[in-house]
Design a protein around this motif. Structure first.
Motif, PDB file in Angstrom:
ATOM      1  N   PRO A 240       0.826  -1.209   0.000  1.00 28.29           N
ATOM      2  CA  PRO A 240       0.000   0.000   0.000  1.00 28.29           C
ATOM      3  C   PRO A 240       0.862   1.262   0.000  1.00 28.29           C
ATOM      4  CG  PRO A 240       0.107  -0.925   2.212  1.00 28.29           C
ATOM      5  CD  PRO A 240       0.832  -1.904   1.315  1.00 28.29           C
ATOM      6  N   VAL A 241       0.354   2.298  -0.645  1.00 29.81           N
ATOM      7  CA  VAL A 241       0.999   3.611  -0.600  1.00 29.81           C
ATOM      8  C   VAL A 241       0.248   4.436   0.443  1.00 29.81           C
ATOM      9  CG1 VAL A 241       1.623   5.691  -1.875  1.00 29.81           C
ATOM     10  CG2 VAL A 241       1.621   3.458  -3.036  1.00 29.81           C
ATOM     11  N   GLY A 242       0.924   4.817   1.512  1.00 31.62           N
ATOM     12  CA  GLY A 242       0.288   5.540   2.603  1.00 31.62           C
ATOM     13  C   GLY A 242      -0.061   6.971   2.242  1.00 31.62           C
ATOM     14  N   GLU A 243      -1.063   7.489   2.886  1.00 35.68           N
ATOM     15  CA  GLU A 243      -1.542   8.841   2.611  1.00 35.68           C
ATOM     16  C   GLU A 243      -0.443   9.881   2.799  1.00 35.68           C
ATOM     17  OE1 GLU A 243      -4.366  11.283   1.117  1.00 35.68           O
ATOM     18  OE2 GLU A 243      -4.645   9.129   1.483  1.00 35.68           O
ATOM     19  N   THR A 244       0.374   9.710   3.827  1.00 32.47           N
ATOM     20  CA  THR A 244       1.438  10.662   4.138  1.00 32.47           C
ATOM     21  C   THR A 244       2.507  10.714   3.051  1.00 32.47           C
ATOM     22  OG1 THR A 244       1.112  10.219   6.491  1.00 32.47           O
ATOM     23  CG2 THR A 244       3.152  11.326   5.877  1.00 32.47           C
ATOM     24  N   TYR A 245       2.713   9.582   2.360  1.00 30.92           N
ATOM     25  CA  TYR A 245       3.813   9.458   1.411  1.00 30.92           C
ATOM     26  C   TYR A 245       3.348   9.542  -0.044  1.00 30.92           C
ATOM     27  CZ  TYR A 245       5.782   7.609   5.713  1.00 30.92           C
ATOM     28  OH  TYR A 245       6.181   7.444   7.016  1.00 30.92           O
ATOM     29  N   LYS A 246       2.029   9.618  -0.236  1.00 31.78           N
ATOM     30  CA  LYS A 246       1.457   9.514  -1.573  1.00 31.78           C
ATOM     31  C   LYS A 246       1.906  10.640  -2.505  1.00 31.78           C
ATOM     32  CE  LYS A 246      -3.005   9.774  -1.752  1.00 31.78           C
ATOM     33  NZ  LYS A 246      -4.438   9.384  -1.663  1.00 31.78           N
ATOM     34  N   GLU A 247       1.897  11.863  -2.037  1.00 31.16           N
ATOM     35  CA  GLU A 247       2.216  13.002  -2.900  1.00 31.16           C
ATOM     36  C   GLU A 247       3.635  12.905  -3.453  1.00 31.16           C
ATOM     37  OE1 GLU A 247       2.425  17.902  -2.770  1.00 31.16           O
ATOM     38  OE2 GLU A 247       1.537  16.794  -1.092  1.00 31.16           O
ATOM     39  N   GLU A 248       4.605  12.629  -2.582  1.00 32.46           N
ATOM     40  CA  GLU A 248       5.989  12.537  -3.039  1.00 32.46           C
ATOM     41  C   GLU A 248       6.183  11.338  -3.965  1.00 32.46           C
ATOM     42  OE1 GLU A 248      10.590  12.007  -1.443  1.00 32.46           O
ATOM     43  OE2 GLU A 248       8.938  12.061   0.001  1.00 32.46           O
ATOM     44  N   PHE A 249       5.553  10.198  -3.612  1.00 36.00           N
ATOM     45  CA  PHE A 249       5.727   8.992  -4.412  1.00 36.00           C
ATOM     46  C   PHE A 249       5.213   9.192  -5.834  1.00 36.00           C
ATOM     47  CE2 PHE A 249       3.817   4.984  -5.974  1.00 36.00           C
ATOM     48  CZ  PHE A 249       4.987   4.269  -6.169  1.00 36.00           C
ATOM     49  N   PHE A 250       4.012   9.738  -5.988  1.00 41.05           N
ATOM     50  CA  PHE A 250       3.454   9.898  -7.325  1.00 41.05           C
ATOM     51  C   PHE A 250       4.165  11.005  -8.109  1.00 41.05           C
ATOM     52  CE2 PHE A 250      -0.075   7.435  -5.548  1.00 41.05           C
ATOM     53  CZ  PHE A 250      -0.246   6.500  -6.562  1.00 41.05           C
ATOM     54  N   LYS A 251       4.757  11.948  -7.404  1.00 45.68           N
ATOM     55  CA  LYS A 251       5.582  12.955  -8.075  1.00 45.68           C
ATOM     56  C   LYS A 251       6.800  12.279  -8.717  1.00 45.68           C
ATOM     57  CE  LYS A 251       8.332  17.110  -7.280  1.00 45.68           C
ATOM     58  NZ  LYS A 251       8.873  18.077  -6.267  1.00 45.68           N
ATOM     59  N   VAL A 252       7.418  11.372  -7.970  1.00 42.08           N
ATOM     60  CA  VAL A 252       8.585  10.640  -8.484  1.00 42.08           C
ATOM     61  C   VAL A 252       8.166   9.763  -9.660  1.00 42.08           C
ATOM     62  CG1 VAL A 252      10.272   8.818  -7.943  1.00 42.08           C
ATOM     63  CG2 VAL A 252       9.810  10.652  -6.284  1.00 42.08           C
ATOM     64  N   ILE A 253       7.026   9.104  -9.545  1.00 42.46           N
ATOM     65  CA  ILE A 253       6.542   8.236 -10.620  1.00 42.46           C
ATOM     66  C   ILE A 253       6.289   9.034 -11.886  1.00 42.46           C
ATOM     67  CG2 ILE A 253       4.573   6.824 -11.386  1.00 42.46           C
ATOM     68  CD1 ILE A 253       6.373   5.335  -9.512  1.00 42.46           C
ATOM     69  N   ARG A 254       5.670  10.200 -11.749  1.00 38.58           N
ATOM     70  CA  ARG A 254       5.381  11.034 -12.931  1.00 38.58           C
ATOM     71  C   ARG A 254       6.676  11.522 -13.585  1.00 38.58           C
ATOM     72  NH1 ARG A 254       1.010  12.766  -9.620  1.00 38.58           N
ATOM     73  NH2 ARG A 254       2.283  14.450  -8.752  1.00 38.58           N
ATOM     74  N   GLU A 255       7.674  11.848 -12.770  1.00 38.28           N
ATOM     75  CA  GLU A 255       8.944  12.325 -13.329  1.00 38.28           C
ATOM     76  C   GLU A 255       9.694  11.234 -14.069  1.00 38.28           C
ATOM     77  OE1 GLU A 255      10.890  13.848  -9.907  1.00 38.28           O
ATOM     78  OE2 GLU A 255       9.866  15.790  -9.966  1.00 38.28           O
ATOM     79  N   ARG A 256       9.402   9.980 -13.749  1.00 38.15           N
ATOM     80  CA  ARG A 256      10.097   8.844 -14.370  1.00 38.15           C
ATOM     81  C   ARG A 256       9.373   8.344 -15.618  1.00 38.15           C
ATOM     82  NH1 ARG A 256      14.314   5.523 -11.515  1.00 38.15           N
ATOM     83  NH2 ARG A 256      15.100   6.985  -9.985  1.00 38.15           N
ATOM     84  N   LYS A 257       8.280   8.933 -15.975  1.00 42.41           N
ATOM     85  CA  LYS A 257       7.514   8.451 -17.139  1.00 42.41           C
ATOM     86  C   LYS A 257       8.330   8.575 -18.424  1.00 42.41           C
ATOM     87  CE  LYS A 257       3.750  10.849 -16.899  1.00 42.41           C
ATOM     88  NZ  LYS A 257       2.406  11.331 -17.244  1.00 42.41           N
TER      89      LYS A 257
END
Length: 239
Positions: free
Chosen positions: A222-239
Motif C-alpha cells: 500500500p501507498v500511505g496517505e502521508t507518502y502519496k504526494e511525493e511517491f506519485f511525483k517521483v513516478i510522474r517524473e520517471r515516465k
C-alpha cells in the motif's frame, strides 16, 4: 599517476587486476606478485601508492599485511570471502572487491582511491560508470558483531515490524533488529523510497502501480496517505 601493485597468491588473479590497472588512465602498474613479503618490501621502500590485496594468502594474510604496513599505502581488498569486509573497513581500506571482479566495479574502487590519493594538480578522469559510491549495505545480523552484506540492486522492498525490519531480496528474507527509520537514513534515494509507515521500496523493482497499491513481484504494497504526494511525483517524473 597512482602507482599500483597487485598481490594475490594465484597469479591468474593478479594478472586480471594488472590488466584492469593498465586499462585505467590514472593508474600505473608497478608490478604483480604472489608473495606478500615482497609486496611489503615495495611498500616500505615507498614505491607503491595503492595495493590491490588478496586476503587469503598462505604466508601472510591480507589483514596481517594491513596491520604491518601501518598506513604507508592505501589498500583495496580483493577476495572471494565477504565475511572479512567489516574488519577490512575498520582497518581503513579504500574498498572491498568480491571475486569475480568486473571492470566496472574495479573502476568504482579506483575512483575512490583517486579521490584520496591524487593531489589537486592531477587531472580528474571522467568516469565511464555512474557513481563511485558503495553499491551495498551491511545489515545487522541476529547476533552481536554479525553483519550481512546486501547489494542495493538485490533489495526488492523492506518491511518494518515494530522494532524489527525485514529486508526482502529475490532469494532471501533478512530480519534485523533496528528501526525502519534508521535503515531508511542509510539507503540511497533514489532508488529507495518510503511509501508507507511500514514499507520502503526500490523504485527499480516496481512491476505496476494501480491506484494506491504498488506491486513488486507477487507482493502488493500500500501507498500511505502521508507518502502519496511525493511517491506519485517521483513516478510522474520517471515516465
Amino acid at each position: 599517476m597512482i602507482r599500483c601493485l597487485a598481490v594475490d597468491d594465484e597469479s591468474y588473479a593478479s594478472d586480471i587486476i594488472a590488466a584492469f590497472i593498465n586499462k585505467t588512465p590514472f593508474l600505473e602498474l608497478v608490478g604483480t606478485t604472489t608473495n606478500a613479503f615482497e609486496a611489503l618490501n615495495l611498500v616500505q621502500e615507498g614505491k607503491v601508492d595503492l595495493v590491490f590485496l588478496d586476503i587469503q594468502m598462505p604466508e601472510l594474510t591480507g589483514i596481517q599485511f594491513l596491520k604491518i604496513c601501518g598506513g604507508k599505502c592505501k589498500v583495496i581488498l580483493t577476495t572471494a570471502y565477504p565475511e572479512y569486509a567489516l574488519e577490512g573497513f575498520e582497518l581503513d581500506v579504500v574498498d572491498y572487491l568480491l571475486k569475480p571482479i568486473s571492470y566496472e566495479r574495479f573502476y568504482k574502487a579506483a575512483l575512490k582511491a583517486q579521490q584520496i590519493l591524487s593531489p589537486p594538480q592531477y587531472e580528474v578522469i571522467a568516469a565511464p560508470v555512474a557513481s563511485a559510491t558503495s553499491d551495498f549495505i551491511f545489515i545487522k545480523g541476529e547476533t552481536k558483531n554479525k553483519f550481512i552484506k546486501v547489494n542495493y540492486d538485490d533489495i526488492l522492498y523492506i518491511e518494518g515490524l515494530k522494532n524489527y525490519v525485514s529486508v526482502y531480496t529475490a532469494s532471501q528474507r533478512i530480519i534485523t533488529y533496528q528501526a525502519l527509520r534508521e535503515l531508511e537514513n542509510d539507503l540511497p534515494k533514489p532508488p529507495f523510497y518510503r511509501v508507507h509507515k511500514s514499507y520502503i521500496i526500490s523504485l527499480d523493482k516496481i512491476k505496476m502501480v494501480d491506484g494506491n497499491t504498488l506491486y513488486i513481484g507477487d507482493q502488493s504494497i500500500p501507498v500511505g496517505e502521508t507518502y502519496k504526494e511525493e511517491f506519485f511525483k517521483v513516478i510522474r517524473e520517471r515516465k
